[in-house]
Motif scaffolding. Structure first.
Motif, PDB file in Angstrom:
ATOM      1  N   THR A  36       0.664  -1.437   0.229  1.00  0.00           N
ATOM      2  CA  THR A  36      -0.192  -0.160  -0.287  1.00  0.00           C
ATOM      3  C   THR A  36       1.328   1.040   0.252  1.00  0.00           C
ATOM      4  O   THR A  36       1.827   0.882   0.100  1.00  0.00           O
ATOM      5  CB  THR A  36      -1.102   0.084   1.225  1.00  0.00           C
ATOM      6  OG1 THR A  36      -1.882   0.959   0.736  1.00  0.00           O
ATOM      7  CG2 THR A  36       0.449   0.437   2.319  1.00  0.00           C
ATOM      8  N   SER A  38       2.296   3.990   1.783  1.00  0.00           N
ATOM      9  CA  SER A  38       1.636   4.691   3.284  1.00  0.00           C
ATOM     10  C   SER A  38       2.969   5.368   4.033  1.00  0.00           C
ATOM     11  O   SER A  38       4.558   4.761   3.784  1.00  0.00           O
ATOM     12  CB  SER A  38       1.798   3.449   4.663  1.00  0.00           C
ATOM     13  OG  SER A  38       1.350   3.818   5.832  1.00  0.00           O
ATOM     14  N   THR A 114      -1.367   0.382  12.637  1.00  0.00           N
ATOM     15  CA  THR A 114      -2.838   0.731  12.972  1.00  0.00           C
ATOM     16  C   THR A 114      -3.361   1.160  13.910  1.00  0.00           C
ATOM     17  O   THR A 114      -2.601   1.220  15.089  1.00  0.00           O
ATOM     18  CB  THR A 114      -3.458   0.068  12.718  1.00  0.00           C
ATOM     19  OG1 THR A 114      -3.645  -1.341  13.823  1.00  0.00           O
ATOM     20  CG2 THR A 114      -3.664  -0.755  11.091  1.00  0.00           C
ATOM     21  N   PHE A 189      -4.688   2.650   9.135  1.00  0.00           N
ATOM     22  CA  PHE A 189      -3.655   3.135   8.816  1.00  0.00           C
ATOM     23  C   PHE A 189      -3.501   4.836   9.165  1.00  0.00           C
ATOM     24  O   PHE A 189      -4.638   5.744   8.503  1.00  0.00           O
ATOM     25  CB  PHE A 189      -3.373   2.473   7.838  1.00  0.00           C
ATOM     26  CG  PHE A 189      -2.626   0.984   7.960  1.00  0.00           C
ATOM     27  CD1 PHE A 189      -1.195   0.821   8.673  1.00  0.00           C
ATOM     28  CD2 PHE A 189      -2.741   0.482   7.530  1.00  0.00           C
ATOM     29  CE1 PHE A 189      -0.575  -0.210   8.751  1.00  0.00           C
ATOM     30  CE2 PHE A 189      -2.442  -0.857   7.177  1.00  0.00           C
ATOM     31  CZ  PHE A 189      -0.976  -0.952   8.090  1.00  0.00           C
TER      32      PHE A 189
END
Length: 329
Positions: A36, A38, A114, A189
């Protein structure tokens, strides 16, 4: 006589320029698939922006594949040379009897990334407040979900009995589902968690990373065949990551935010800084690329608690620490 001088001149020029041409080799292209996009992966973007890969003679092509299953499929089908994803995926592949197992080479993050976001503000939050609530969790079998359930159990909460656990929402749609009214709590997240807080859609009440301890959360990994055929490239890649990890440790959240902002054009700079500071403060960014035995051992009970450990795989079977240890010397 003039012809002889001309030939000598041409010969000398050729001899002088040949070594330069030989030295200026074109960079080696390495295709990387990240699970992803991030801020959690800040050191990777630092390595790209600060030219650490270029310094090693590598041209890194980065693709975001949005999900652990898709990332591993991309790696196994040769759509990428290296994957940045959770270590649990390498165990899944190995347990299926892969003839070309996936080897963990360089760790990037060492805690869960997270945060627990509540719909209502809870300045006096206690984990037991989740009892009887509806909890919008992460995809079953992924590291966020497994760590989430592990932390809940450590806090005396049975995620199957003490609350309503929702796990059938696709990873990319979890924030929208919560914003639309699904769930009392959600596991998110960054920067989504902080964005929701700014917009009044939710409130960060706890960090799963702080509660879970050190685990090999996201790691650069590659197929064993690629590792055997390209040992120098993997060493160069890991060295660049280590340089970035050191740079991140030595610089402020604001300086890091300035460097990685091009990868988050839709996110305000001060928000990037806030998120980087949060991750840095809780020790989420690994200080070096070594995935040690202790962290690997911490991963397995988390997977086992979630009912997702298909095989008890030794550290030495799926982890190569030699490359990371060599570049650190």
């Amino acid at each position: 006589m003039k012809k002889i001088r001309l030939l000598l001149y041409v010969s000398i020029v050729a001899l002088l320029t040949f070594p330069l041409a030989a030295c200026s080799q074109s960079p080696t292209t390495i295709k990387v698939a990240e699970v992803t996009r991030s801020i959690f992966y800040a050191p990777q973007y630092v390595a790209l922006e600060k030219g650490f890969f270029e310094d090693e003679g590598l041209d890194v092509e980065l693709t975001t594949t949005w999900g652990g299953d898709k990332t591993m499929t991309t790696l196994l089908s040769d759509g990428a040379d290296i994957a940045l994803v959770g270590s649990e995926t390498s165990i899944y592949v190995y347990a299926r009897g892969a003839s070309d197992p996936v080897i963990n080479v360089a760790q990037l993050t060492q805690t869960d990334g997270t945060f627990l976001v509540a719909r209502e503000e809870q300045p006096e939050f206690k984990w037991e407040d989740l009892n009887g609530s509806t909890f919008l969790g992460q995809r079953k079998g992924g590291m966020p979900q497994m760590v989430g359930e592990y932390v809940l159990k450590e806090q005396g909460i049975d995620p199957k009995e003490d609350l309503t656990l929702i796990q059938n929402v696709d990873f990319a749609n979890i924030p929208n589902a919560f914003a639309s009214g699904t769930g009392d709590y959600v596991q998110l997240f960054e920067p989504t968690a902080s964005i929701f807080e700014r917009e009044g859609k939710g409130h960060i009440v706890a960090s799963f990373g702080e509660e879970s301890g050190h685990v090999p959360y996201t790691v650069f990994m590659t197929k064993n065949s690629f590792l055997e055929e390209n040992p120098e490239e993997m060493e160069k890649f890991t060295r660049a990551i280590y340089k970035a990890q050191q740079w991140v440790q030595d610089h402020s959240a604001g300086e890091i935010a300035d460097v990685i902002q091009p990868y988050f054009e839709d996110t305000e700079l001060d928000l990037i800084e806030t998120v980087v500071d949060r991750y840095k403060s809780q020790g989420s960014y690994a200080e070096d690329p070594v995935l040690d035995k202790e962290e690997w051992s911490n991963l397995k009970p988390i997977m086992e608690e979630a009912g997702e450990l298909p095989a008890d795989v030794d550290h030495k079977t799926l982890v190569n620490t030699k490359i990371a240890e060599d570049v650190m010397k």
